[in-house]
Scaffold this active site. Structure first.
Site, PDB file in Angstrom:
ATOM      1  N   TYR A 127       0.822  -1.209   0.000  1.00 53.42           N
ATOM      2  CA  TYR A 127       0.000   0.000   0.000  1.00 53.42           C
ATOM      3  C   TYR A 127       0.858   1.263   0.000  1.00 53.42           C
ATOM      4  O   TYR A 127       0.448   2.312   0.481  1.00 53.42           O
ATOM      5  CB  TYR A 127      -0.980  -0.018   1.180  1.00 53.42           C
TER       6      TYR A 127
ATOM      7  N   GLY B 179     -10.139  -5.901  -4.550  1.00 58.63           N
ATOM      8  CA  GLY B 179      -8.797  -6.263  -4.972  1.00 58.63           C
ATOM      9  C   GLY B 179      -8.079  -7.126  -3.949  1.00 58.63           C
ATOM     10  O   GLY B 179      -7.338  -8.050  -4.302  1.00 58.63           O
ATOM     11  N   ASP B 180      -8.309  -6.844  -2.659  1.00 56.07           N
ATOM     12  CA  ASP B 180      -7.723  -7.663  -1.597  1.00 56.07           C
ATOM     13  C   ASP B 180      -8.306  -9.068  -1.614  1.00 56.07           C
ATOM     14  O   ASP B 180      -7.591 -10.057  -1.434  1.00 56.07           O
ATOM     15  CB  ASP B 180      -7.977  -7.005  -0.228  1.00 56.07           C
ATOM     16  N   ARG B 181      -9.630  -9.154  -1.821  1.00 58.07           N
ATOM     17  CA  ARG B 181     -10.276 -10.458  -1.925  1.00 58.07           C
ATOM     18  C   ARG B 181      -9.709 -11.242  -3.108  1.00 58.07           C
ATOM     19  O   ARG B 181      -9.482 -12.450  -3.022  1.00 58.07           O
ATOM     20  CB  ARG B 181     -11.785 -10.260  -2.081  1.00 58.07           C
TER      21      ARG B 181
END
Length: 452
Positions: A138, A251-253
């Site tokens: 990040y 996006g994390d999933r």
């Protein structure tokens, strides 16, 4: 059980939720009456939480400061094994003000560029013991640490390493199994202007050469993903239709899911396809807001019709349903479905199962099995979900779905539609749309039999 290590930057997400019924007398802005303040881990912390909710053995490796926000972040990460080093930068905090289901404004604190942090021997030891790694960058500097990069480069040749990049972060190390930028990130990194799939493919090709990864998988939002392996052709992986107001966390999933599938032995195409389905299911369950639900739907299957209808209803929309066998789709079906979809915010088709069709139409029917009929219907832009039912009538499935509007094609009177009384029992309405007598499955089946 195999361990997935998530390494990357964490942040604190805060949601201040309430209702907005009036404007402020000081300025033309809504006044939000606060009902709830929720906090959760974002960034690498969200990836770790999703994997933990999947029942996976996960370990989070990150850096944390010693400010108040970091204390709240540690609380939000409770239950997840955590190894952290010190950070010389404040904890990033993203605060969203929500009125109902809509975000009104977001405030970012502590999100200025941060120095590259040191990594501890314990952090490196945890990463070295991983069976798979998700790098959740990040842009806070951790992925630029030389010692960590050297270790990740070594691991990339041995285990699945999935790298979710950030525009302000370091480039992925060579050899990782998959790099998963979103389309905007990929276009920017590759110096490509927006231009549909051709531009996305050019960007993926450039980044594959630049990053020397085993694959680049671009997430395309509602269009799914584009997977480009180092050896082979690009593949477009379409996403199921999902009505979602907030794509935060998708996006994390996706990154978490593709790592799981690669760890389980799937090839790139299968892993990426499963990750697309998982991201769609995540959004259908409410996205990050669904993390607070008692029984969120975060599985790997496409979002089902009931979840789609529930989401539409939750935001005050109108659920429309229609039903039938839909054996050999024809223009009459298409006109009925288009007309029905125009009456509300989603259209759910109640589809007779194969056994149900046989009892209604005879042993020679259906011509097409329920699975294929459902897939054909779901591929239509006007259809938002399909529910297959086994009974001779849709009464039971309608009782579960409880649509606001039930649509039939044809010149029916209300007394000819037994389900009309059922629909009316919960305040719904039954309507008909124009019938097209020259177009029918029976006529098509007869014509095909003559040709055969």
């Amino acid at each position: 059980m195999k361990t997935i290590v998530v390494v990357g930057d964490v942040l604190l997400d805060t949601d201040i939720s309430g209702s907005a019924q009036r404007l402020s007398p000081d300025a033309p802005v809504p006044v939000v009456d606060v009902d709830d303040v929720g906090r959760r881990a974002g960034g690498a912390g969200l990836v770790a939480r999703l994997l933990e909710r999947d029942g996976r053995q996960v370990h989070l490796v990150t850096v944390l400061s010693d400010d108040d926000a970091s204390g709240l972040l540690r609380t939000a990460l409770a239950g997840i094994p955590l190894t952290s080093g010190p950070s010389d930068a404040p904890t990033p905090v993203k605060t969203r003000i929500r009125a109902g289901t809509h975000a009104v404004v977001r405030f970012d604190q502590g999100c200025s560029p941060a120095p590259v942090p040191a990594v501890t021997a314990q952090m490196l030891s945890v990463v070295a013991a991983a069976d798979a790694v998700v790098v959740a960058d990040y842009g806070r500097g951790l992925t630029a640490n030389p010692a960590l990069r050297d270790l990740l480069g070594t691991l990339a040749g041995r285990i699945p390493v999935v790298w979710d990049p950030h525009p302000a972060g370091a480039d992925p190390v060579p050899g990782v199994a998959a790099v998963t930028p979103n389309l905007a990130e990929a276009l920017s990194a590759a110096g490509e202007a927006p231009g549909g799939v051709p531009a996305a493919l050019r960007a993926a090709e450039k980044l594959l050469t630049r990053w020397q990864s085993q694959s680049v998988v671009l997430t395309l939002g509602a269009q799914g993903a584009l997977a480009l392996p180092a050896a082979g052709l690009a593949q477009i992986l379409p996403a199921p239709k999902v009505s979602a107001e907030d794509a935060c966390g998708a996006g994390d999933r996706f990154a978490a899911s593709i790592a799981v599938r690669l760890l389980d032995g799937d090839g790139l195409e299968t892993a990426a396809e499963g990750a697309v389905q998982a991201a769609a299911s995540f959004l259908a369950a409410g996205g990050v807001a669904g993390l607070d639900a008692e029984d969120p739907i975060f599985g790997t299957e496409p979002p089902d019709a009931m979840a789609t209808a529930a989401q539409v209803r939750a935001r005050g929309g109108t659920v429309v349903a229609t039903g039938g066998c839909f054996d050999l789709l024809h223009a009459g079906h298409a006109r009925t479905l288009l007309a029905a979809r125009g009456l509300g915010d989603c259209l759910i088709v109640c589809l007779n199962s194969d056994d149900s069709v046989r009892r209604l139409k005879g042993e020679q029917r259906p011509i097409i099995g329920a699975g294929d009929r459902a897939e054909l219907l779901q591929s239509l832009e006007c259809v938002d979900g399909v529910l297959v039912f086994e009974e001779d009538t849709p009464a039971a499935v309608l009782e579960r779905l409880r649509p606001d509007i039930w649509v039939k094609g044809g010149d029916y009177r209300e007394d000819q539609l037994p389900e009309a009384a059922l629909i009316r029992s919960w305040g719904g309405e039954t309507v008909t749309v124009p019938f097209h007598p020259a177009r029918s499955t029976t006529a098509l089946a007869s014509a095909l039999a003559k040709v055969g």
